[in-house]
Design an enzyme around this catalytic site. Structure first.
Site, PDB file in Angstrom:
ATOM      1  N   ASN A  74       0.830  -1.213   0.000  1.00  0.00           N
ATOM      2  CA  ASN A  74       0.000   0.000   0.000  1.00  0.00           C
ATOM      3  C   ASN A  74       0.858   1.254   0.000  1.00  0.00           C
ATOM      4  O   ASN A  74       1.820   1.355   0.755  1.00  0.00           O
ATOM      5  CB  ASN A  74      -0.882   0.011   1.238  1.00  0.00           C
ATOM      6  N   GLU A  93       8.426  -5.205  -0.973  1.00  0.00           N
ATOM      7  CA  GLU A  93       7.341  -4.221  -0.850  1.00  0.00           C
ATOM      8  C   GLU A  93       7.849  -2.817  -1.161  1.00  0.00           C
ATOM      9  O   GLU A  93       7.157  -2.021  -1.791  1.00  0.00           O
ATOM     10  CB  GLU A  93       6.709  -4.267   0.543  1.00  0.00           C
TER      11      GLU A  93
HETATM   12  N1  TRP Z   1       0.985  -7.533  -3.494  1.00  0.00           N
HETATM   13  C1  TRP Z   1       1.403  -8.375  -2.413  1.00  0.00           C
HETATM   14  C2  TRP Z   1       2.860  -8.691  -2.671  1.00  0.00           C
HETATM   15  O1  TRP Z   1       3.218  -9.479  -3.437  1.00  0.00           O
HETATM   16  C3  TRP Z   1       0.641  -9.651  -2.333  1.00  0.00           C
HETATM   17  C4  TRP Z   1      -0.504  -9.678  -1.409  1.00  0.00           C
HETATM   18  C5  TRP Z   1      -0.509  -9.311  -0.113  1.00  0.00           C
HETATM   19  C6  TRP Z   1      -1.800 -10.164  -1.661  1.00  0.00           C
HETATM   20  N2  TRP Z   1      -1.728  -9.567   0.431  1.00  0.00           N
HETATM   21  C7  TRP Z   1      -2.529 -10.072  -0.472  1.00  0.00           C
HETATM   22  C8  TRP Z   1      -2.419 -10.678  -2.770  1.00  0.00           C
HETATM   23  C9  TRP Z   1      -3.835 -10.500  -0.395  1.00  0.00           C
HETATM   24  C10 TRP Z   1      -3.724 -11.094  -2.698  1.00  0.00           C
HETATM   25  C11 TRP Z   1      -4.433 -11.009  -1.518  1.00  0.00           C
HETATM   26  O2  TRP Z   1       3.717  -8.063  -2.194  1.00  0.00           O
HETATM   27 ZN    ZN Z   2       4.575  -8.232  -4.685  1.00  0.00          ZN
END
Ligand code: TRP
Ligand code: ZN
Length: 880
Positions: free
Chosen positions: A275, A308
């Site tokens: 985020n 991240e």
């Molecule tokens: N974007 C996240 C990552 O790869 C992945 C992720 C975190 C996610 N929480 C999630 C994907 C919940 C699907 C649902 O760093």
């Molecule tokens: Zn990721």
């Protein structure tokens, strides 16, 4: 659903797939969005005020996604609006003006939310998870990644219970409210899709620090953890600062906001979430100190913090047009975090770890019912596509681009990609176009990796011509049909190759080049090398230059030659793996033919030389003795004999243990560190080798191992040593096993993350009573069925790492897993759908086992309210 008799009928009742080919831009845009949260455990109010604009579609209605929401009010341009219809999955609005303000108020229940998607409570804190499609559980919205807008977020909550109120961007206002409440308002200046929204409210300890970017801007860094955990935050903060520096140095990418926050929570479905300006982390990937975290934990924390952070550019500033493009951000960001780890530690050791994931997990996924290209063409439930294929094979595809272009051109491609697409939601095609334009290299063929699933099989043959001193090598690629795709085309496969002469020296391949990347682009292709004076030993796919299975008729002597002389450390390891796999398969065949096990002297000698080498990195030596997992090894067979595989694998490991016993004991003693704990590469390597040696000693000399284990636990000043000893006691079933396990429990029962290590050991015990024991552990004082980490430690470790017992011929393992999935289905479908993996990858099993599994899958299919997550996987598995 309860009366449904046939699979077909059941499948028909469910929503169908969504297709990449159906992509349509939205008829409406969101110009800005103001959110207001009034936080209460069971009835949080959310007001969402957006300015919207029609950009196409004439009179078309506006569909906003929404799930599990209670609609309180709906206004257009400040007036109550009645032209709407609540439908399955959202709300449809009619007769809208072309430019308007939409105000929607909804009520949600965070306390009841056990799916951890949308707004939920993790312990005492409020927290959100919006990727992929969780924002629609907060308010009705155009919840799709190509809708970018500027968010402002006002949060109100009880001041004593929730002193910290966090969201994306910069804090612009705060104050007290009536009834002991207070508020904070945040404004995020960067337009973003809804999946990057975050809100956290709670009472935390906070570690603060700062980072000055290369252009001289000071960024405040804040790390929030549960009260009492400040002593476990230093490593995460250090990792963040290293990530920020590395992204400037290697990718020329700088952080953009004035503040970067990370919050660690205990209840989280995945690893962490990027985020904007407010990462939310599974506490497992933040908290560490010497006593409670292993070296592996330290390394994972660095990698996930990096991952991240790197998303800020590859994911946030440039995001995905639609979810089929997920690998655009994930494959690329995994590549970036792998490179970060390699630059921080040992490149070879990291490469080996990455390749193990491919061989132990991705190959099986690509051969199973959920096979999909890194850019899937169709999806039922998006949460099911956060896979080893999209992430890890996705990273391998980026790595192949890097191999073909070289670092310099690759970085030019990255720069062009950022320059062209900053602030946009784009596609994988856009990424490849930037790489093509910056490098001048034609990637038309290469792009098939994005749309074709399956693991290519490359067969290699060669011929040396004494007359002409030429060596020719022929590659044949076979791309077999997969569950999702019948027709396959040849892929562009980079083959990094070197040729070793008799004394182990690399042969000049022309112009002083000692290795070369060949481009295999056709079904069959021959390459000729001139001026070669003797038949060389080819070292193929150096550094695992392509995600393929390859085969060449190596003699044992050839493999030994590669282990000893390849200039690529990865390939030395790989030759050891090939040798092991060769005798694993051979011994399985021997058992099946009713013959005795056998292993040539050369086999053990090859490993002896590595074990005693004073030149090799101790971490690499330890890796040489970590072989393909039992479940990964299933990929080596068309039809796998579970019992024979288990016995053959044990036989070989025991042979190594017995015949190298003296060496292992020497190495064990030689690798002891008597210093204060430090998670640095050289020390990590020594601890890894010592613990590896101890595992083997626990197979060959139980009495000695027992003494060493007790001593190691007694003197351990860190979790790596403590756990290493426990692991040896557990896997060697040493006399001290029960005592050391219960001592550990007494010491750590209040720390769930530490107990996960203990649950994992319990679940991987090789013992007929293991399953009974696991069932009892559900009542253990440290266990919590609602916590995904606990579940993965106990249930996940059993089904994934205790293959032999999971695949017990009476079907007890299958039944057990299915029981858990039925329990989990309604409360946390995402976690359920991840745990099911070993139950759907069954095509290589024998007929009786397949039949037992199908009984369980049919049982699942018939339950009421089966989640779409499980439905997709179960129905695809049964359709095979
Ligand atoms: N974007 C996240 C990552 O790869 C992945 C992720 C975190 C996610 N929480 C999630 C994907 C919940 C699907 C649902 O760093
Ligand atoms: Zn990721």
């Amino acid at each position: 659903m309860s009366k449904i008799s046939s699979i077909e009928e059941c499948i028909e009742k469910k929503p169908q797939e969504k297709y990449l080919a159906d992509y349509q831009p939205s008829d409406f845009l969101v110009e800005c969005l103001d959110l207001e949260f009034d936080l209460f455990d069971e009835n949080t109010r959310v007001k969402a005020i957006s300015v919207m604009k029609r950009v196409a579609g004439g009179e078309s209605s506006l569909f906003l996604f929404g799930e599990q929401l209670k609609l309180i009010a709906l206004l257009v341009n400040g007036e109550t609006f009645e032209h709407y219809k609540l439908v399955e999955g959202g709300i449809e609005l009619f007769h809208l003006p072309t430019h308007f303000t939409l105000e929607i108020e909804t009520e949600i229940n965070p306390l009841e939310n056990r799916a951890f998607e949308g707004l939920y409570k993790s312990g005492e804190a409020f927290c959100t998870q919006c990727e992929a499609e969780g924002f629609r559980r907060i308010t009705y919205y155009l919840d799709r990644p190509d809708i970018l807008t500027k968010f402002s977020t006002k949060i109100s909550a009880d001041k004593t219970l929730y002193p910290s109120l966090l969201s994306n961007g910069n804090r612009v206002e705060s104050g007290d409210l009536a009834h002991g409440r207070h508020f904070v308002k945040w404004v995020d200046p960067f337009p973003k899709p809804a999946y990057l929204f975050a809100l956290v409210a709670g009472i935390f300890d906070c570690l603060t620090d700062s980072f000055t970017t290369k252009s001289g801007r000071r960024v405040a860094l804040e790390l929030f953890v549960d009260k009492g955990n400040l002593d476990k935050t230093a490593h995460a903060m250090l990792s963040l600062k290293k990530s920020m520096k590395w992204d400037e140095d290697r990718f020329n990418l700088e952080y953009d906001l004035d503040i970067y926050m990370i919050v660690a929570v205990d209840f989280f479905n995945m690893g962490a979430m990027e985020n904007k300006g407010l990462n939310v982390f599974n506490s497992k990937f933040v908290l560490a100190n010497a006593q409670s975290a292993t070296d592996q934990d330290y390394l994972s924390i660095e990698a996930v913090i990096g991952h991240e952070y790197f998303h800020n550019w590859t994911g946030n500033r440039i995001t995905c047009r639609d979810w089929f493009q997920l690998s655009l951000k994930e494959g690329l960001t995994v590549f970036r975090d792998q490179e970060f780890s390699s630059d921080m530690g040992s490149r070879t050791v990291n490469r080996i770890a990455n390749v193990k994931i491919m061989r132990n997990h991705q190959f099986a996924e690509d051969a199973g019912p959920m096979s999909h290209p890194i850019r899937p063409a169709s999806v039922m439930e998006m949460n099911n596509f956060y896979t080893v294929t999209v992430y890890d094979k996705g990273s391998e595809v980026i790595r192949m681009l890097h191999t073909l272009l070289g670092e310099q051109k690759f970085q030019q491609g990255m720069a062009l990609y950022v320059e062209r697409h900053d602030g946009q939601a784009v596609t994988c095609d856009d990424f490849v176009a930037a790489m093509t334009d910056a490098s001048g290299i034609d990637l038309t063929l290469f792009k098939r990796w994005y749309s074709q699933s399956g693991t290519p099989q490359v067969n290699v043959t060669d011929h040396f011509d004494v007359q002409t001193n030429s060596y020719q090598i022929t590659f044949k690629q076979k791309n077999l049909p997969t569950a999702d795709q019948q027709k396959k085309q040849p892929l562009h496969i980079p083959v990094d190759i070197e040729l070793l002469d008799k004394v182990g020296k690399a042969v000049d391949l022309g112009h002083g080049k000692m290795s070369k990347v060949l481009s295999l682009t056709q079904k069959e292709q021959t390459f000729v090398f001139k001026n070669i004076s003797e038949k060389p030993v080819p070292c193929l796919f150096r550094g695992f230059s392509a995600p393929v299975k390859y085969q060449y008729a190596y003699s044992n002597e050839n493999l030994l030659h590669l282990i000893n002389f390849s200039s690529d450390e990865f390939s030395r390891w790989d030759a050891g793996q090939t040798l092991f796999n060769k005798y694993l398969v051979k011994n399985v065949q021997l058992i099946q033919a009713g013959k005795a096990f056998s292993l040539p002297t050369l086999f053990v000698d090859a490993f002896r030389a590595t074990l005693t080498s004073e030149q090799l990195d101790p971490a690499l030596i330890a890796d040489m003795f970590e072989f393909i997992s039992e479940s990964g090894a299933m990929e080596l067979f068309d039809s796998v004999d579970i019992e024979a595989l288990h016995k053959a694998r044990e036989y070989i490991l025991n042979q190594l243990a017995e015949q190298l016993q003296t060496e292992f004991v020497t190495i064990y003693h030689r690798s002891q560190l008597n210093a204060e704990y430090q998670p640095k590469t050289a020390d990590i390597a020594l601890r890894k080798l010592a613990n590896c040696a101890l595992l083997f000693i626990a197979k060959s000399d139980k009495k000695l191992a027992n003494t060493l284990v007790l001593k190691q636990i007694h003197f351990a000043n860190n979790m790596t040593d403590h756990l290493g000893a426990l692991q040896a006691a557990n896997s060697g079933k040493l006399n001290c096993r029960n005592t050391v396990m219960s001592d550990f429990d007494e010491k750590w029962f209040e720390n769930g993350l530490v107990m996960d290590k203990w649950f994992a050991l319990q679940a991987s015990l090789s013992n007929d009573l293991v399953l009974e024991n696991i069932k009892k552990l559900f009542d253990h004082r440290s266990f919590d069925y609602n916590n995904p980490n606990r579940l993965r430690a106990l249930v996940g470790s059993f089904v994934n790492n205790n293959s032999y017992y999971f695949h017990a011929s009476d079907g007890s393992g299958y039944q057990f897993l299915t029981d858990q999935l039925i329990k989990l289905n309604s409360q946390n479908p995402q976690v359920a759908a991840r745990l099911i993996t070993p139950l759907i990858q069954f095509k290589r099993l024998d007929a009786p086992r397949i039949a037992l599994i199908k009984v369980q899958l049919n049982r699942l299919l018939k339950i009421e309210n089966l989640s779409l997550d499980l439905f997709e996987k179960v129905s695809k598995a049964l359709a095979q």
